[in-house]
Design a protein around this motif. Structure first.
Motif, PDB file in Angstrom:
ATOM      1  N   CYS A 118       0.875  -1.179   0.000  1.00  0.00           N
ATOM      2  CA  CYS A 118       0.000   0.000   0.000  1.00  0.00           C
ATOM      3  C   CYS A 118       0.909   1.224   0.000  1.00  0.00           C
ATOM      4  O   CYS A 118       1.283   1.720   1.058  1.00  0.00           O
ATOM      5  N   SER A 122      -2.913   5.801   1.779  1.00  0.00           N
ATOM      6  CA  SER A 122      -3.780   6.238   2.878  1.00  0.00           C
ATOM      7  C   SER A 122      -3.605   7.712   3.219  1.00  0.00           C
ATOM      8  O   SER A 122      -4.470   8.309   3.858  1.00  0.00           O
ATOM      9  N   ARG A 131      -9.320   6.639   7.914  1.00  0.00           N
ATOM     10  CA  ARG A 131      -7.999   6.066   7.611  1.00  0.00           C
ATOM     11  C   ARG A 131      -7.799   4.758   8.378  1.00  0.00           C
ATOM     12  O   ARG A 131      -7.285   3.776   7.834  1.00  0.00           O
ATOM     13  N   PHE A 134      -9.790   2.105   6.716  1.00  0.00           N
ATOM     14  CA  PHE A 134      -9.107   1.659   5.505  1.00  0.00           C
ATOM     15  C   PHE A 134      -8.125   0.534   5.825  1.00  0.00           C
ATOM     16  O   PHE A 134      -8.092  -0.493   5.135  1.00  0.00           O
ATOM     17  N   ASN A 150       3.648  -0.686   3.837  1.00  0.00           N
ATOM     18  CA  ASN A 150       3.040   0.552   3.340  1.00  0.00           C
ATOM     19  C   ASN A 150       3.984   1.732   3.485  1.00  0.00           C
ATOM     20  O   ASN A 150       4.880   1.740   4.340  1.00  0.00           O
ATOM     21  N   GLU A 152       4.043   6.209   3.303  1.00  0.00           N
ATOM     22  CA  GLU A 152       3.246   7.438   3.404  1.00  0.00           C
ATOM     23  C   GLU A 152       4.185   8.638   3.349  1.00  0.00           C
ATOM     24  O   GLU A 152       5.358   8.532   3.736  1.00  0.00           O
TER      25      GLU A 152
END
Length: 232
Positions: A118, A122, A131, A134, A150, A152
């Protein structure tokens, strides 16, 4: 931005997306190298969910590194998924891929996935509770102990350190080395309105509330941080 706005944004960007971000290839490649190492513990016949797969860069890397794996490529943008499909066809791993346009919650019921990626997804969900929901939707699709990797955009945006980092970050992404104060302010405003840039601890808390183990940060390049965690 809501799902329809994000879909429209990335539908528009799909055609030139890879060319636009080509200069960030060293960041992407170092991330993929570490991703491969993290996912090496997955089964030989693993099933991997790629959330917000975009044009499929991380999927391609994993498909080449692990020829026994199958993939679900998921994205809100049909144009991005089509670019991913073309990449898979050109790379010879199309038969190992399924494609789904929509959200994680809209995926058809199937056997649980062994892992999920991911990348830079997000952060577009501005509401913290949404969030968290999710991440829970991803956790529900993973087997117990399945790994999520993930990334970010993450920073403490009210600090001097963020201000010091923002200028070289914008310069790196700009087409010219000259970055005006107006350009910096435009980027800052976009981050304020459209992207939920949070400190690392806040993101880690959201992920953990999303039914994952305490995330372990394994990566940082500028404003991009990466974590891995396991579904509970």
């Amino acid at each position: 931005m809501d799902d329809q706005q994000l879909k429209h944004l990335f539908d528009q960007q799909a055609a030139g997306y890879d060319a636009r971000w080509a200069k960030l290839a060293p960041i992407r490649e170092s991330l993929h190298l570490l991703l491969e190492s993290l996912f090496a513990e997955l089964p030989a016949r693993a099933r991997v969910l790629c959330v917000g797969v975009g044009t499929g860069a991380e999927l391609e890397h994993l498909a080449r590194a692990f020829p026994g794996w199958d993939f679900m490529a998921l994205d809100l943008s049909g144009a991005m998924l089509e670019a991913c499909r073309r990449r898979a066809e050109a790379g010879g791993f199309l038969a190992r891929c399924s494609f789904h346009e929509g959200t994680v919650d809209s995926l058809p019921d199937a056997e649980a996935y062994d892992g999920a990626t991911c990348f830079l997804v997000s952060q577009f969900i501005l509401d913290p509770s949404a969030r968290t929901a999710f991440f829970r939707s991803i956790a529900r699709r993973l087997r117990s102990g399945g790994m999520l990797v993930n990334t970010e955009l993450s920073a403490a945006t009210e600090t001097k350190q963020f201000e010091e980092l923002l200028r070289p970050w914008v310069r790196m992404m700009a087409t010219t080395p000259e970055v005006s104060p107006a350009t910096i302010e435009k980027m800052r405003e976009a981050y304020r309105q459209d992207v939920a840039i949070l400190p690392a601890a806040a993101i880690e808390s959201i992920i953990e509330l999303g039914w994952f183990s305490a995330p372990v940060q394994f990566y940082q390049a500028g404003l991009i941080r990466g974590w891995f965690s396991r579904s509970r």
